[in-house]
Design a protein around this motif. Structure first.
Motif, PDB file in Angstrom:
ATOM      1  N   THR A  34       0.817  -1.214   0.000  1.00 24.79           N
ATOM      2  CA  THR A  34       0.000   0.000   0.000  1.00 24.79           C
ATOM      3  C   THR A  34       0.848   1.260   0.000  1.00 24.79           C
ATOM      4  O   THR A  34       0.322   2.356  -0.205  1.00 24.79           O
ATOM      5  N   SER A 154      -6.460  10.045   0.446  1.00 24.33           N
ATOM      6  CA  SER A 154      -6.637   9.530   1.793  1.00 24.33           C
ATOM      7  C   SER A 154      -5.859   8.241   1.944  1.00 24.33           C
ATOM      8  O   SER A 154      -5.273   7.726   0.993  1.00 24.33           O
ATOM      9  N   THR A 157      -8.398   2.170   1.828  1.00 24.11           N
ATOM     10  CA  THR A 157      -9.626   1.619   2.375  1.00 24.11           C
ATOM     11  C   THR A 157      -9.875   0.281   1.698  1.00 24.11           C
ATOM     12  O   THR A 157      -9.426   0.054   0.568  1.00 24.11           O
ATOM     13  N   THR A 264      -8.161  -3.359  -1.898  1.00 26.14           N
ATOM     14  CA  THR A 264      -7.635  -2.233  -1.127  1.00 26.14           C
ATOM     15  C   THR A 264      -7.342  -1.111  -2.110  1.00 26.14           C
ATOM     16  O   THR A 264      -6.606  -1.311  -3.087  1.00 26.14           O
ATOM     17  N   SER A 266      -6.877   3.386  -2.765  1.00 29.95           N
ATOM     18  CA  SER A 266      -6.678   4.746  -2.268  1.00 29.95           C
ATOM     19  C   SER A 266      -7.278   5.720  -3.267  1.00 29.95           C
ATOM     20  O   SER A 266      -6.981   5.653  -4.469  1.00 29.95           O
ATOM     21  N   GLN A 283     -16.709  10.358   0.035  1.00 35.38           N
ATOM     22  CA  GLN A 283     -17.555   9.183   0.255  1.00 35.38           C
ATOM     23  C   GLN A 283     -18.251   8.761  -1.039  1.00 35.38           C
ATOM     24  O   GLN A 283     -18.411   7.566  -1.307  1.00 35.38           O
ATOM     25  N   ARG A 286     -15.724   6.773  -2.883  1.00 38.23           N
ATOM     26  CA  ARG A 286     -15.577   5.431  -2.305  1.00 38.23           C
ATOM     27  C   ARG A 286     -16.732   4.537  -2.731  1.00 38.23           C
ATOM     28  O   ARG A 286     -16.543   3.369  -3.093  1.00 38.23           O
ATOM     29  N   ARG A 290     -16.444   1.231  -4.905  1.00 37.68           N
ATOM     30  CA  ARG A 290     -16.973  -0.001  -4.305  1.00 37.68           C
ATOM     31  C   ARG A 290     -17.973  -0.678  -5.243  1.00 37.68           C
ATOM     32  O   ARG A 290     -17.947  -1.903  -5.444  1.00 37.68           O
TER      33      ARG A 290
END
Length: 316
Positions: A34, A154, A157, A264, A266, A283, A286, A290
């Protein structure tokens, strides 16, 4: 045959992060994929307070290589020494040291040194190793600074999807491993090429159809660890991502197996407006990632399930 001459290199940066934070990032080898672009996967074989043995897979001049290293920790002196126990051709032996020094309030000078010998002292071999060490060291130091300073984007995640398969682990692994057949087996794969010059180490380029019908191209390297794991890293990421790691995991569960696809990622914050619009939040990004990655993962998982269960039932 006489031993080749020892070659030495040194690279350094100064980062606006304190030595303790930099040391913590360097000490956590399993998290390196990462942080460092060349690193694809790290298995921690042994670990004590003073030392560890790790198995590392990383790219060097575009080639995927794996080796085993031993690392020794000096937390008080902010040093980490490393030595490859088993090197990858054309490297005969390699070691080095990370050294951290305070460079003013909240700042750290990071020095990375290498010493190595080549299998053959030819100009071409030495040039290849020097270029690989220079390229990876430069990339690693820049990525380390980015990770500890986080100037844009960030932290990573993760998310995952799992399906239960009433079949054999070997059949599931076979479906995931033989990715060169995915264009025939998966509707969302328009084109795929796979190179495997060493058993279990794959370079993959794939054209994937998205939900809106468009096609995008990805390039990845994969490490296939029979018969329960395949891990991969995307070499070219879309504008919204600075990192995409993936893993297929197969675990026995009752009368079948659970198959999990893990990701995973970023997010690059500065890219969000250009991709999702000026009003989009992190968000939103993300959720978008996702949805897109999860959709394709579930399509692949369900196809692997159908394949393995058909073979278990004797239908293929």
């Amino acid at each position: 045959m006489p031993e080749s001459a020892v070659q030495k290199t040194e690279h350094e940066i100064i980062t606006s992060a304190p030595p303790d934070a930099v040391y913590a990032a360097l000490a956590d080898a399993p998290a390196w994929p990462t942080v460092f672009p060349p690193t694809v996967h790290v298995d921690q074989v042994e670990r004590t307070a003073a030392a560890e043995r790790i198995r590392i897979w990383a790219t060097a001049n575009g080639a995927l290589r794996g080796w085993t290293s031993r690392r020794e920790f000096d937390e008080a002196g902010k040093r980490i020494r490393f030595r490859q126990e088993v090197s990858a051709h054309p490297v005969a032996a390699m070691g080095g040291e990370w050294t951290l020094e305070a460079a003013g309030p909240g700042r750290t000078r990071v020095r990375l040194t290498h010493d190595f010998r080549a299998v053959e002292d030819t100009a071409a071999t030495l040039d290849w190793i020097h270029r690989a060490v220079d390229r990876n060291s430069t990339a690693e130091l820049a990525a380390l600074r980015s990770a500890v300073e986080r100037p844009d984007g960030s932290g990573p995640t993760g998310f995952e999807d799992t399906v239960h398969v009433k079949g054999n682990a070997g059949d599931v692994y076979d479906f995931l491993y033989r990715s060169h057949l995915w264009a025939e087996r998966l509707d969302h794969v328009a084109r795929i090429t796979v190179e495997e010059n060493e058993p279990g180490l794959q370079h993959m380029e794939m054209d994937t159809r998205t939900a809106d019908g468009s096609v995008h191209t990805t390039a990845s390297v994969r490490i296939c660890l029979p018969e329960d794991r395949i891990v991969y890293k995307q070499l070219r990421t879309p504008p919204l991502l600075s990192l995409h790691l993936g893993r297929w995991t197969i675990r026995e569960n009752g009368e079948g197996v659970d198959v999990t696809s893990s990701h995973t990622v970023s997010i690059v914050r500065s890219a969000i407006p250009g991709v999702l619009g000026d009003q989009a939040t992190e968000q939103d990004a993300r959720d978008f990632v996702r949805g897109a990655l999860g959709r394709n993962s579930l399509l692949t998982l369900n196809a692997a399930k159908e394949y393995a269960e058909a073979r278990s039932d004797g239908r293929s």
